[in-house]
Design an enzyme around this catalytic site. Structure first.
Site, short mmCIF file in Angstrom:
data_model
loop_
_atom_site.label_atom_id
_atom_site.label_comp_id
_atom_site.label_asym_id
_atom_site.label_seq_id
_atom_site.Cartn_x
_atom_site.Cartn_y
_atom_site.Cartn_z
N TYR A 124 -103.41 -7.52 -1.23
CA TYR A 124 -102.65 -6.93 -0.12
C TYR A 124 -101.39 -7.75 0.11
CZ TYR A 124 -101.70 -5.35 4.67
OH TYR A 124 -101.11 -4.85 5.81
N LYS A 141 -110.71 0.02 8.31
CA LYS A 141 -110.85 0.99 7.22
C LYS A 141 -112.21 1.68 7.24
CE LYS A 141 -106.76 -0.58 6.00
NZ LYS A 141 -106.58 -1.82 6.78
#
Length: 552
Positions: free
Chosen positions: A270, A368
């Site tokens: 990320y 998420k």
């Protein structure tokens, strides 16, 4: 004179003092032998397995699980419950009910008397009247009985829950929680602080003779339920829930890596995590070695050459879904005194058990899949209490506490986690196979495909391959954008793991501030697409993707 609900409870259960404070509220485990008797001679102590084994939950904190008569709280009117702050008569009676069940003097008639007296009290008690009743203990046998405190581990559910799906629904709740209620769902406790009745009680709390929360940044009973649920799924001793996934990652790094330390991470990750490692950690003298996720030789080399504190990476990674051999990496790192933390966000606790594979810690962006509804920000870190407590201590200083309403959304989302992940795993696998065979798609990145470089490894350490598929369209930046704009179901947005499908073009969404050549250094080409599949019908998604490909 009006009779309060406290007085009614005292008549029914003369062994207990009615309290108007959160004396027995969840959040802390008092020292084994240091809990004083109250003025009525009744001892409230917490004997948890975690204490007996030298470990503890939530930094020595756990949930008081109170057994109470099924209809008692329901019998109390709102006014009557408020009269004892809802954590007074209800909790006192709850504890007494549990303690007296084994008494030969406790009969169904006594239970009826409780209901009757409670109903009478509810009808006549003024809202603001407070009556404290203190009586001698008439049942000495109750002295040594304990309010039940249970260790939060997966094991305690194994006797009646055999699947992750059932655990995700019931862990932290079905065997009791630190909130007195007969509601099926966990209440949201909206408070910024918790009060103490007297200064002596505060001192007892500070010296760990009294169990309580203290300040909202340090803990909340709603949040504790979410943490226990995640711990049960991960098989972890402890979990710390925070305001976001990046909060969990950054606080973990700051807490566990000393100034001048060295970490190892991977090329694919990320971007915000990479930025933190490359720009913030060096200010504290912390350096990093970046290796390919599959380059075990490079890992062995850096472990020999440098004093590595921590190996930290995602598995699968973002956005190319590379997989790290968690078992092998953990073995090598532990042999050289380094910790291993895996970001398992793309995998979910259902598809991969990083701790069971040998990792010391596992991090998730609970925003998420765990939350799963695109409506909450949260992050968590799970592992042994010894490590999590170090992170927790810094977290209490830095802030980043999750709001209890957000914690409730995490609890709510986890009820359907297994259903959502099953659907997302299935849809992603089938679409990935279709995309790989399509003439307008150059390359597909998905661990479930034999063409993926770590396919065999993924099969070994994962039970499902997740709901995200990355692929390269046969075209340039504008052609790829045309494909994305032609899609009708997914939203163009920077997230994944929710019920709604989401699509993005990383070159634009995450790397637009870099030149094309700089993006290419990270493998981010202009035609790369990251598609997060929601829980929509497979045929609908398939038709939408195929029609969008037909437009380019």
């Amino acid at each position: 004179m009006a009779v309060s609900s406290c007085a009614a409870a005292a008549r029914a259960f003369p062994s207990f003092e009615c309290r108007s404070d959160a004396d027995f509220f969840a959040g802390g485990v008092p020292r084994h032998n240091d809990v004083p008797k109250n003025s009525s001679g009744v001892r409230f102590s917490g004997k948890a397995n975690s204490l007996n084994h030298g470990s503890s939950i939530h930094g020595g904190m756990s949930s008081l699980i109170l057994r109470f008569p099924p209809n008692f709280v329901r019998q109390l009117s709102v006014k009557a419950r408020r009269n004892c702050s809802n954590i007074g008569v209800a909790q006192v009676v709850a504890a007494s009910w549990s303690n007296n069940l084994g008494s030969p003097d406790f009969t169904p008639a006594a239970a009826k008397a409780v209901d009757a007296s409670a109903a009478a009290a509810a009808a006549v008690a003024p809202v603001d009247e407070e009556v404290t009743v203190m009586v001698e203990n008439e049942n000495p046998a109750c002295d040594d009985r304990n309010v039940q405190i249970e260790e939060v581990t997966r094991g305690k559910y194994s006797s009646f829950l055999s699947s992750d799906g059932s655990i995700a629904i019931h862990a932290g709740e079905r065997l009791g929680r630190g909130i007195v209620t007969d509601a099926i769902t966990t209440p949201v406790v909206n408070t910024s602080a918790y009060f103490f009745k007297k200064t002596s009680e505060l001192i007892d709390f500070k010296e760990k003779r009294h169990a309580s929360f203290e300040y909202g940044r340090y803990g909340n009973p709603t949040t504790v339920v979410a943490e226990e649920k995640i711990s049960a799924l991960e098989g972890a001793e402890s979990t710390l829930l925070m305001a976001s996934g990046m909060c969990a990652s950054t606080v973990m790094l700051l807490a566990l890596v000393p100034a001048g330390g060295h970490i190892v991470t991977t090329t694919d990750c990320y971007r915000k995590t990479r930025i933190f490692i490359e720009t913030i950690l060096p200010k504290m003298g912390i350096t990093a070695t970046v290796i390919d996720p599959a380059d075990i030789g490079a890992l062995e080399s850096v472990l020999k050459q440098k004093k590595v504190t921590l190996f930290f990476t995602e598995s699968p990674t973002n956005p190319f879904l590379r997989c790290v051999d968690i078992e092998l990496v953990s073995k090598l790192c532990h042999e050289n005194g380094a910790l291993v933390c895996i970001d398992g966000t793309f995998a979910t606790p259902l598809n991969q058990k990083a701790l069971a594979l040998g990792a010391d810690l596992v991090v998730h962006s609970a925003t998420k899949y765990i939350g799963g509804h695109n409506d909450v920000l949260a992050g968590c870190i799970s592992g042994p209490e010894k490590l999590v407590s170090v992170v927790r201590n810094l977290h209490h200083i830095l802030g980043g506490a999750i709001n209890p309403n957000a914690a409730y959304l995490i609890i709510r989302g986890m009820k359907t986690l297994h259903l959502r992940v099953q659907q997302q795993n299935s849809t992603a696998q089938r679409i990935a196979e279709i995309l790989e065979a399509h003439p307008k798609v150059r390359c597909v990145y998905y661990p479930g495909l034999p063409s993926h470089p770590e396919h065999q490894l993924a099969k070994k350490q994962m039970t499902g391959f997740g709901g995200v598929v990355s692929f390269e369209v046969d075209g340039d930046l504008l052609t790829t954008a045309k494909f994305i704009d032609a899609l009708k179901i997914p939203y163009i947005a920077p997230s994944f793991g929710g019920c709604e499908s989401i699509v993005d073009q990383p070159a634009i969404m995450s790397y637009w501030d870099l030149s094309q050549s700089d993006r290419a250094k990270y493998g981010i080409l202009d035609n790369l697409v990251r598609f997060s599949f929601g829980v929509e019908d497979f045929e609908d998604l398939k038709a939408d993707i195929l029609q969008a490909l037909d437009t380019i």
